[in-house]
Design an enzyme around this catalytic site. Structure first.
Site, mmCIF file in Angstrom:
data_model
loop_
_atom_site.group_PDB
_atom_site.id
_atom_site.type_symbol
_atom_site.label_atom_id
_atom_site.label_comp_id
_atom_site.label_asym_id
_atom_site.label_seq_id
_atom_site.Cartn_x
_atom_site.Cartn_y
_atom_site.Cartn_z
ATOM 1 N N ARG A 8 0.832 -1.209 0.000
ATOM 2 C CA ARG A 8 0.000 0.000 0.000
ATOM 3 C C ARG A 8 0.865 1.256 0.000
ATOM 4 O O ARG A 8 0.571 2.227 -0.716
ATOM 5 C CB ARG A 8 -0.932 -0.008 1.212
ATOM 6 N N GLU A 56 -18.780 4.751 -1.251
ATOM 7 C CA GLU A 56 -18.037 4.301 -2.425
ATOM 8 C C GLU A 56 -18.809 4.463 -3.728
ATOM 9 O O GLU A 56 -18.234 4.798 -4.772
ATOM 10 C CB GLU A 56 -17.605 2.838 -2.248
#
Length: 310
Positions: A8, A56
């Protein structure tokens, strides 16, 4: 000891570096910017960072709108939350409208292992490949994550890329990432293993162990799941006659299904798919789950021996 990197952080830093050269790159977050590796981006480019909250579906729409005016939005969050949860918006706003949005699913596969089936992402290849024009990437190590980010930003059109969570080693040399192309990582004669993303390191380890036992394994790294490098698949199929696909995904619908489709014209080619059965998978530690479903090095080696015994 081999150095390991947080995928990440590698991803977030790569986006930040590309953004320094391309002022059209913007980042959108659904309340997970720092967890997605964007801490440095937020400090350097606060005017290009948009925190949208946990919505989202709305973030996908906002990203698509930004793309219509020339921006290159990058939206990263937990993999099932950017694929399953907003699927209709991804299909319509990104796919149908052909918007230049880059969607990234982190903590893919089993890597949110302790949170169970709701947070596991074992169907993302399958559902994303059904969106016409969608490119699907699954880089295999930190070097490839950085190169894939550059290629993803340069590519015109919607992209879905998945990255994991556990720290990973560099197993591949630094090189240009060419969308749609796989690479022969180890050559062999008896069987071809085709792997993608997080399972490739285990596939290489398994091939090494099998070589010591007299089994010659060809390993193909396939960091672009779709569009598949069918030319390389067909060439390998003709060379070894047997293919085993390996993926941290359901055995149906993903890389294995795509490879099977590519080989369907060859009556004498056997394709076996190693992945997770179509169930709501177990909960446990990440290494335990990989071992339980035979997609660690030991499991891959065992599957190769089983396939060749047939």
């Amino acid at each position: 000891m081999t150095e390991k990197f947080d995928p990440r952080k590698v991803f977030g830093q790569a986006v930040t570096e590309v953004a320094a050269q391309n002022k059209n790159v913007v980042v959108l977050s659904a309340d997970s910017g720092k967890s997605s590796g964007f801490g440095d981006f937020m400090k350097k480019y606060p005017e290009r960072y948009y925190e949208c909250g946990i919505m989202e579906q709305g973030v996908v729409g906002i990203a698509a709108g930004m793309a219509t005016v020339g921006m290159i939005p990058v939206f990263c969050a937990i993999a099932p939350f950017v694929t399953c949860r907003p699927y209709e918006m991804v299909r319509n706003d990104m796919g149908y409208m052909r918007q230049n949005v880059k969607l990234v699913g982190r903590n893919c596969g089993f890597t949110y292992s302790d949170l169970g089936a709701t947070h596991q992402s074992l169907d993302d290849f399958a559902i994303m490949r059904m969106i016409p024009g969608m490119t699907i990437l699954a880089p295999q190590d930190p070097n490839e994550i950085k190169a894939a980010v550059r290629a993803m930003i340069e590519h015109e059109g919607p992209v879905y890329m998945r990255i994991g969570n556990p720290k990973i080693s560099n197993i591949l040399p630094e090189k240009e990432f060419v969308i749609g192309k796989g690479t022969v990582l180890e050559d062999g004669e008896d069987i071809t293993i085709i792997s993608t993303g997080s399972t490739t390191e285990a596939a290489l380890t398994a091939a090494k162990e099998l070589k010591e036992r007299g089994i010659s394994v060809r390993v193909i790294g396939m960091p672009t799941v779709y569009p598949l490098d069918t030319e390389l698949v067909e060439e390998s199929a003709k060379k070894t006659g047997v293919i085993l696909t390996v993926e941290e995904h359901y055995a149906e619908g993903g890389l294995g299904t795509l490879v099977t489709e590519a080989c369907s014209a060859f009556s004498d080619i056997k394709v076996y798919r190693l992945g997770v059965p179509a169930i709501y998978a177990a909960t446990g530690s990440y290494p335990e789950l990989l071992h339980y479903y035979h997609i660690d090095a030991e499991g891959i080696a065992g599957e190769v021996k089983k396939v060749l015994s047939k």
